[in-house]
Design a protein around this motif. Structure first.
Motif, PDB file in Angstrom:
ATOM      1  N   LEU A 127      -9.140   1.137   3.636  1.00 55.90           N
ATOM      2  CA  LEU A 127      -8.373   2.338   3.285  1.00 55.90           C
ATOM      3  C   LEU A 127      -9.278   3.565   3.168  1.00 55.90           C
ATOM      4  CD1 LEU A 127      -5.868   0.899   0.662  1.00 55.90           C
ATOM      5  CD2 LEU A 127      -5.276   2.000   2.824  1.00 55.90           C
ATOM      6  N   ASP A 141      -5.535   8.806  -4.058  1.00 55.53           N
ATOM      7  CA  ASP A 141      -4.118   8.887  -4.423  1.00 55.53           C
ATOM      8  C   ASP A 141      -3.321   7.753  -3.791  1.00 55.53           C
ATOM      9  OD1 ASP A 141      -1.774   9.748  -5.539  1.00 55.53           O
ATOM     10  OD2 ASP A 141      -1.524  11.504  -4.243  1.00 55.53           O
ATOM     11  N   THR A 142      -3.771   6.533  -4.061  1.00 57.16           N
ATOM     12  CA  THR A 142      -3.176   5.362  -3.411  1.00 57.16           C
ATOM     13  C   THR A 142      -2.963   4.233  -4.411  1.00 57.16           C
ATOM     14  OG1 THR A 142      -4.200   5.914  -1.297  1.00 57.16           O
ATOM     15  CG2 THR A 142      -3.524   3.625  -1.612  1.00 57.16           C
ATOM     16  N   VAL A 172       0.848  -1.194   0.000  1.00 55.69           N
ATOM     17  CA  VAL A 172       0.000   0.000   0.000  1.00 55.69           C
ATOM     18  C   VAL A 172       0.882   1.241   0.000  1.00 55.69           C
ATOM     19  CG1 VAL A 172      -1.762   1.318   1.244  1.00 55.69           C
ATOM     20  CG2 VAL A 172      -1.851  -1.192   1.243  1.00 55.69           C
ATOM     21  N   ASP A 173       0.668   2.106  -0.981  1.00 60.66           N
ATOM     22  CA  ASP A 173       1.403   3.370  -1.081  1.00 60.66           C
ATOM     23  C   ASP A 173       0.391   4.508  -1.122  1.00 60.66           C
ATOM     24  OD1 ASP A 173       3.028   5.537  -1.658  1.00 60.66           O
ATOM     25  OD2 ASP A 173       3.217   5.013  -3.792  1.00 60.66           O
ATOM     26  N   GLU A 174       0.127   5.100   0.041  1.00 57.39           N
ATOM     27  CA  GLU A 174      -0.748   6.257   0.130  1.00 57.39           C
ATOM     28  C   GLU A 174       0.079   7.531   0.019  1.00 57.39           C
ATOM     29  OE1 GLU A 174      -4.263   5.729   3.064  1.00 57.39           O
ATOM     30  OE2 GLU A 174      -2.578   4.666   3.980  1.00 57.39           O
ATOM     31  N   TYR A 186      -4.075   1.754  -9.228  1.00 55.58           N
ATOM     32  CA  TYR A 186      -3.921   3.079  -8.629  1.00 55.58           C
ATOM     33  C   TYR A 186      -5.311   3.663  -8.469  1.00 55.58           C
ATOM     34  CZ  TYR A 186      -3.157   8.110  -8.326  1.00 55.58           C
ATOM     35  OH  TYR A 186      -3.192   9.422  -7.944  1.00 55.58           O
ATOM     36  N   ARG A 226       2.828   3.674  -9.725  1.00 49.95           N
ATOM     37  CA  ARG A 226       2.673   5.102  -9.422  1.00 49.95           C
ATOM     38  C   ARG A 226       3.352   5.956 -10.491  1.00 49.95           C
ATOM     39  NH1 ARG A 226       0.873   8.533  -5.785  1.00 49.95           N
ATOM     40  NH2 ARG A 226       0.270   6.966  -4.234  1.00 49.95           N
TER      41      ARG A 226
END
Length: 339
Positions: free
Chosen positions: A336, A307-308, A61-63, A302, A265
């Protein structure tokens, strides 16, 4: 190893249906699980997934504006009782098409390829063996609008074979439709794009992707074959009803969840491209993908609204597990969005 039967149309279609439509056909126990209250944390959800029939799972997970997080549960290797871990390598299957479409955009921007040139122009040796080869453009191949049959749907295709000449399965076959008149997802398109890139460049297309995409992004855990890695780092893959570990099959791209997340991303925010390349890609292909091969199911998406980037790897396939993985992914997204 037993010879694998061609995967049923039901399973193949499930890979590409939206989650909402999948639920209409889900087994009753999956429907009940979908309605079950969602845990309070992603960590709880990941651990819960292994109680639903998944041997192992990895989630990245990339928030925005937060450190990226990795979660893992279950088995990295069931036979050897090695627990799953976040930085393991995994077969990402058709997610690799995103890298190849990006490479095409770069080659078009540098005038090494042209989107309106035909398949016959680039691979004249196949001009008489693929119907409409002189009318199928590079753009149609990228967009799955060529009409070339999908080799994984053909009689004689074997998911467990490492030696099958898969292109031969679609040569001299009638087209599914005249080029440009319809859409049908076909792995054959990207096999041909690989050949076109390699012949145009004069060296393997994988070297171009490595030099132009992987290295600039610092992706040192992305590979094109299991023969490039220490297979102890590769998560085992399992098919329901078979005890064999399927990790030994060479099924294309291998990567860590973090590497896939960083690439996704960069693909979505355009930082992997120049401005010219970005515009070309935007006219060509999608920005998210799923992947499926024997023993390995993956989702890379994405979510612009929050924006995750969320990457999910699960190492159990068969008996509608692809439906279950979609439910697990949606439950993670619910967590999330509720935070």
């Amino acid at each position: 190893m037993k010879k694998w039967k061609k995967i049923t149309l039901k399973v193949l279609l499930a890979c590409f249906l939206t989650t909402t439509s999948i639920y209409l056909f889900a087994p009753w126990e999956y429907g009940l699980y979908y309605l079950k209250p969602v845990p309070n944390s992603i960590e709880q959800q990941v651990h819960e997934a292994t109680s639903q029939g998944i041997d192992g799972i990895i989630v990245y997970v990339d928030e925005a504006n937060k450190p990226a997080r990795l979660y893992a549960s279950g088995w990295h290797n069931r036979q050897e009782k090695i627990p799953a871990y976040g930085n393991a390598l995994f077969k990402i299957a058709s997610i690799g098409k995103l890298y190849e479409a990006a490479a095409i955009a770069k080659l078009v921007a540098s005038n090494q390829l042209k989107l309106d040139q035909s398949l016959a122009d680039y691979l004249p040796q196949l001009a008489e063996r693929i119907e409409y080869a002189n009318k199928i453009t590079l753009r149609m191949l990228v967009e799955h609008r060529s009409g070339i049959p999908n080799f994984t749907d053909q009689e004689g295709f074997d998911w467990a074979s490492n030696s099958l000449d898969v292109l031969s399965l679609v040569l001299d076959k009638p087209a599914d439709f005249p080029p440009g008149t319809d859409y049908a997802y076909s792995n054959s398109n990207y096999l041909l794009l690989q050949k076109i890139m390699t012949e145009t460049l004069g060296y393997p297309y994988s070297r171009f992707i490595n030099n132009e995409i992987l290295l600039p992004l610092g992706l040192n855990r992305t590979f094109f074959s299991i023969h490039q890695i220490d297979t102890n780092e590769l998560m085992s893959g399992y098919y329901v009803g078979y005890d064999e570990d399927l990790k030994h099959l060479d099924q294309g791209y291998v990567a860590s969840a973090q590497d896939v997340g960083i690439f996704l991303r960069a693909l979505n925010d355009g930082s992997v491209f120049t401005e010219a390349e970005r515009k070309i890609y935007a006219s060509l292909y999608e920005y998210n993908h799923t992947g499926w091969v024997l023993g390995y199911s993956s989702i890379a998406r994405y979510h612009r609204d929050i924006d995750t980037v969320v990457i999910q790897f699960t190492n159990t396939t068969g008996e509608d597990r692809v439906i279950l993985t979609g439910i697990i992914y949606d439950r993670i997204m619910s967590i999330l969005r509720s935070q």
